[in-house]
Motif scaffolding. Structure first.
Motif, PDB file in Angstrom:
ATOM      1  N   PRO A  33      46.567  26.519  28.332  1.00 21.89           N
ATOM      2  CA  PRO A  33      46.873  27.947  28.326  1.00 21.89           C
ATOM      3  C   PRO A  33      46.965  28.480  29.756  1.00 21.89           C
ATOM      4  O   PRO A  33      46.328  27.962  30.666  1.00 21.89           O
ATOM      5  N   ASN A  34      47.768  29.503  29.933  1.00 19.05           N
ATOM      6  CA  ASN A  34      47.917  30.128  31.243  1.00 19.05           C
ATOM      7  C   ASN A  34      46.626  30.844  31.634  1.00 19.05           C
ATOM      8  O   ASN A  34      45.909  31.368  30.781  1.00 19.05           O
ATOM      9  N   PRO A  35      46.331  30.890  32.937  1.00 22.86           N
ATOM     10  CA  PRO A  35      45.155  31.660  33.365  1.00 22.86           C
ATOM     11  C   PRO A  35      45.373  33.144  33.092  1.00 22.86           C
ATOM     12  O   PRO A  35      46.493  33.621  33.017  1.00 22.86           O
ATOM     13  N   LEU A  36      44.285  33.853  32.962  1.00 25.35           N
ATOM     14  CA  LEU A  36      44.320  35.279  32.673  1.00 25.35           C
ATOM     15  C   LEU A  36      43.878  36.040  33.921  1.00 25.35           C
ATOM     16  O   LEU A  36      42.813  35.774  34.473  1.00 25.35           O
ATOM     17  N   LEU A  37      44.707  36.959  34.368  1.00 26.84           N
ATOM     18  CA  LEU A  37      44.406  37.778  35.537  1.00 26.84           C
ATOM     19  C   LEU A  37      44.089  39.185  35.050  1.00 26.84           C
ATOM     20  O   LEU A  37      44.877  39.799  34.342  1.00 26.84           O
ATOM     21  N   THR A  38      42.925  39.706  35.451  1.00 27.83           N
ATOM     22  CA  THR A  38      42.502  41.038  35.042  1.00 27.83           C
ATOM     23  C   THR A  38      42.214  41.867  36.282  1.00 27.83           C
ATOM     24  O   THR A  38      41.444  41.456  37.162  1.00 27.83           O
ATOM     25  N   SER A  53      37.942  45.490  41.000  1.00 30.84           N
ATOM     26  CA  SER A  53      37.620  44.150  40.542  1.00 30.84           C
ATOM     27  C   SER A  53      38.883  43.388  40.190  1.00 30.84           C
ATOM     28  O   SER A  53      39.800  43.930  39.578  1.00 30.84           O
ATOM     29  N   ILE A  54      38.917  42.137  40.580  1.00 28.08           N
ATOM     30  CA  ILE A  54      39.993  41.218  40.204  1.00 28.08           C
ATOM     31  C   ILE A  54      39.312  40.012  39.565  1.00 28.08           C
ATOM     32  O   ILE A  54      38.446  39.376  40.161  1.00 28.08           O
ATOM     33  N   PHE A  55      39.716  39.718  38.341  1.00 30.19           N
ATOM     34  CA  PHE A  55      39.138  38.584  37.625  1.00 30.19           C
ATOM     35  C   PHE A  55      40.248  37.613  37.256  1.00 30.19           C
ATOM     36  O   PHE A  55      41.289  38.017  36.749  1.00 30.19           O
ATOM     37  N   ILE A  56      40.032  36.359  37.487  1.00 27.26           N
ATOM     38  CA  ILE A  56      40.929  35.300  37.027  1.00 27.26           C
ATOM     39  C   ILE A  56      40.088  34.381  36.160  1.00 27.26           C
ATOM     40  O   ILE A  56      39.025  33.917  36.580  1.00 27.26           O
TER      41      ILE A  56
END
Length: 170
Positions: A33-38, A53-56
Motif C-alpha cells: 500500500p502507498n504511504p499515507l501523508l497527513t 504536524s506532518i505525519f507519514i
C-alpha cells in the motif's frame, strides 16, 4: 466464422474484461500500500507555525493476511479465466454447429433438386409411354403424385436451408 464470432460477441468481450479486472485486482493486492501523508494545521492563535504536524505512515500486513488475500484473488482470477474459456468454447461449438447445419441443409436442398429433376423426367417418360399405349394411366398418376411429393420436399428443403443459413449469419 469462429474467429469473427469470438471477436464480435459481447459474451467473449465481457469474459475477457472480467479476466483483466481479476488480474488487475491481483496485481493491486500484491503491491504494497502507498504511504499515507497527513498534514495538520496548528490549533489556537499566534502559534507562529511552530506546532504544525506532518505525519507519514505506512501500513504493513503481518502474518498470513496478505498471502491469503492474494491467494483468494488469484483463485478468483483463475475462476474467471475458466469461465471465459467455457464461454469461448460454447461460442465456438455453437458457430461450428450452425455452420454444419447450414452445410447439411444445403446438401439436402441440392439432393431435393436432383430428386425433383428425376421425378420430372420420370413423369415425362410415363406420359410419353401412356400416349404410346405402353403403360396404364395409373403409372402416369403415380409419377405425378411422386412429382408433387418431390416438389413439396424441395420447398421444405429450400425453407430449411434459408433458415439454417440465416442462423449461421446471426
Amino acid at each position: 466464422a469462429v474467429a469473427i464470432a469470438q471477436a464480435q460477441s459481447p459474451l467473449t468481450k465481457g469474459a475477457k474484461a472480467r479476466v483483466e479486472g481479476a488480474t488487475a485486482q491481483l496485481r493491486g493486492a500484491k503491491a504494497l500500500p502507498n504511504p499515507l501523508l497527513t498534514l495538520s494545521q496548528p490549533v489556537g492563535q499566534n502559534t507562529g507555525g511552530l506546532d504544525e504536524s506532518i505525519f507519514i505512515s505506512q501500513s504493513l500486513e503481518w502474518g498470513e493476511k496478505r498471502r491469503q488475500h492474494t491467494h483468494a484473488l488469484n483463485s478468483e482470477r483463475l475462476s474467471t479465466i475458466a469461465e471465459a474459456e467455457g464461454i469461448i468454447s460454447d461460442l465456438k461449438l455453437s458457430v461450428q454447429s450452425a455452420y454444419i447445419e447450414a452445410l447439411l441443409s444445403d446438401a439436402e436442398w441440392r439432393l431435393a433438386e436432383e430428386t425433383l429433376a428425376r421425378a420430372q423426367a420420370f413423369t415425362k417418360a410415363a406420359e410419353v409411354q401412356f400416349q404410346a399405349g405402353d403403360v396404364a394411366r395409373s403409372n402416369v398418376v403415380r409419377s405425378r403424385v411422386e412429382l408433387n411429393r418431390n416438389q413439396l420436399a424441395l420447398e421444405t428443403a429450400k425453407t430449411e436451408r434459408e433458415n439454417q443459413i440465416g442462423r449461421a449469419h446471426v
